[in-house]
Design an enzyme around this catalytic site. Structure first.
Site, PDB file in Angstrom:
ATOM      1  N   THR A 193       3.466  -6.767   3.147  1.00  0.00           N
ATOM      2  CA  THR A 193       4.809  -6.238   3.395  1.00  0.00           C
ATOM      3  C   THR A 193       4.718  -5.304   4.598  1.00  0.00           C
ATOM      4  OG1 THR A 193       4.487  -4.476   1.786  1.00  0.00           O
ATOM      5  CG2 THR A 193       5.546  -6.488   0.989  1.00  0.00           C
ATOM      6  N   LEU A 210      -2.243   0.594   4.998  1.00  0.00           N
ATOM      7  CA  LEU A 210      -3.624   0.100   5.014  1.00  0.00           C
ATOM      8  C   LEU A 210      -4.326   0.413   6.333  1.00  0.00           C
ATOM      9  CD1 LEU A 210      -6.046  -1.425   3.881  1.00  0.00           C
ATOM     10  CD2 LEU A 210      -4.887  -3.567   4.497  1.00  0.00           C
ATOM     11  N   THR A 267       5.548  -2.192   5.859  1.00  0.00           N
ATOM     12  CA  THR A 267       5.004  -0.826   5.870  1.00  0.00           C
ATOM     13  C   THR A 267       3.571  -0.805   5.347  1.00  0.00           C
ATOM     14  OG1 THR A 267       7.218   0.079   5.611  1.00  0.00           O
ATOM     15  CG2 THR A 267       5.396   1.550   5.093  1.00  0.00           C
ATOM     16  N   CYS A 268       3.308  -1.580   4.323  1.00  0.00           N
ATOM     17  CA  CYS A 268       1.963  -1.628   3.744  1.00  0.00           C
ATOM     18  C   CYS A 268       0.962  -2.193   4.746  1.00  0.00           C
ATOM     19  CB  CYS A 268       1.957  -2.484   2.485  1.00  0.00           C
ATOM     20  SG  CYS A 268       3.146  -1.947   1.239  1.00  0.00           S
ATOM     21  N   HIS A 269       1.361  -3.265   5.424  1.00  0.00           N
ATOM     22  CA  HIS A 269       0.467  -3.991   6.325  1.00  0.00           C
ATOM     23  C   HIS A 269       0.312  -3.307   7.684  1.00  0.00           C
ATOM     24  CE1 HIS A 269      -1.730  -7.445   7.780  1.00  0.00           C
ATOM     25  NE2 HIS A 269      -0.894  -7.568   8.789  1.00  0.00           N
TER      26      HIS A 269
END
Length: 164
Positions: free
Chosen positions: A45, A53, A47-49
């Site tokens: 996703t 992370l 923001t996560c990617h």
């Protein structure tokens, strides 16, 4: 929600590492040494990617220098998706990944978030924890979209300040 001083729950999970997949429990993965756990709503996703992370990957040497033994990312995705994400991000072998496919760990930690309105079902809230030998030292929960309180720079600052 789990709080400072709480022991980690023991919940079945899958650990994704450079060695492959292992059926294990949350306390086995997170219960030894100084561990930073960060939780994300979903692999790949935006923001996560693109933010969460990569921040931990970029700051991994500083986190290790601050005494962190292990950095672990957990998400409510299956282990195949988590492995693909670890490989695509260049984090495989550096950060461990916990696949919480049924959101059991998210619920046990009190970090489950219903994202059904976005078509994602039950997910992890965006958060991070500092854990020492299976006991939570600190919880950093995002209260707005984006990465701030649960990002690697905030965790590093807390470790370096000795506030946790």
């Amino acid at each position: 929600m789990i709080e400072r001083g709480s022991s980690l729950p023991s919940v079945p999970t899958k650990l994704v590492s450079a060695d492959g997949f292992v059926d294990t429990t949350s306390d086995a993965v997170l219960g030894q040494g100084l561990v930073v756990l960060f939780t994300v709503p979903g692999a790949f996703t935006p923001t996560c990617h693109l933010n969460h992370l990569p921040g931990f990957l970029a700051n991994l040497p500083k986190l290790k220098a601050a005494g962190v033994d292990r950095v672990v990312c957990a998400s409510v995705n299956d282990h195949h998706v988590m492995k693909a994400w670890a490989e695509a991000s260049g984090a495989l072998g550096q950060i461990d990944f916990v696949a919480d496919g049924n959101a059991a760990l998210a619920e046990a930690l009190g970090l489950a978030k219903d994202l059904s309105v976005a078509g994602m079902g039950q997910r992890f809230a965006r958060a991070a924890m500092i854990i020492r030998d299976g006991v939570v030292d600190a919880v950093f929960l995002e209260d707005a979209p984006g990465v701030g309180a649960s990002g690697a720079p905030a965790i590093l600052m807390a470790l370096e300040a000795g506030t946790v």
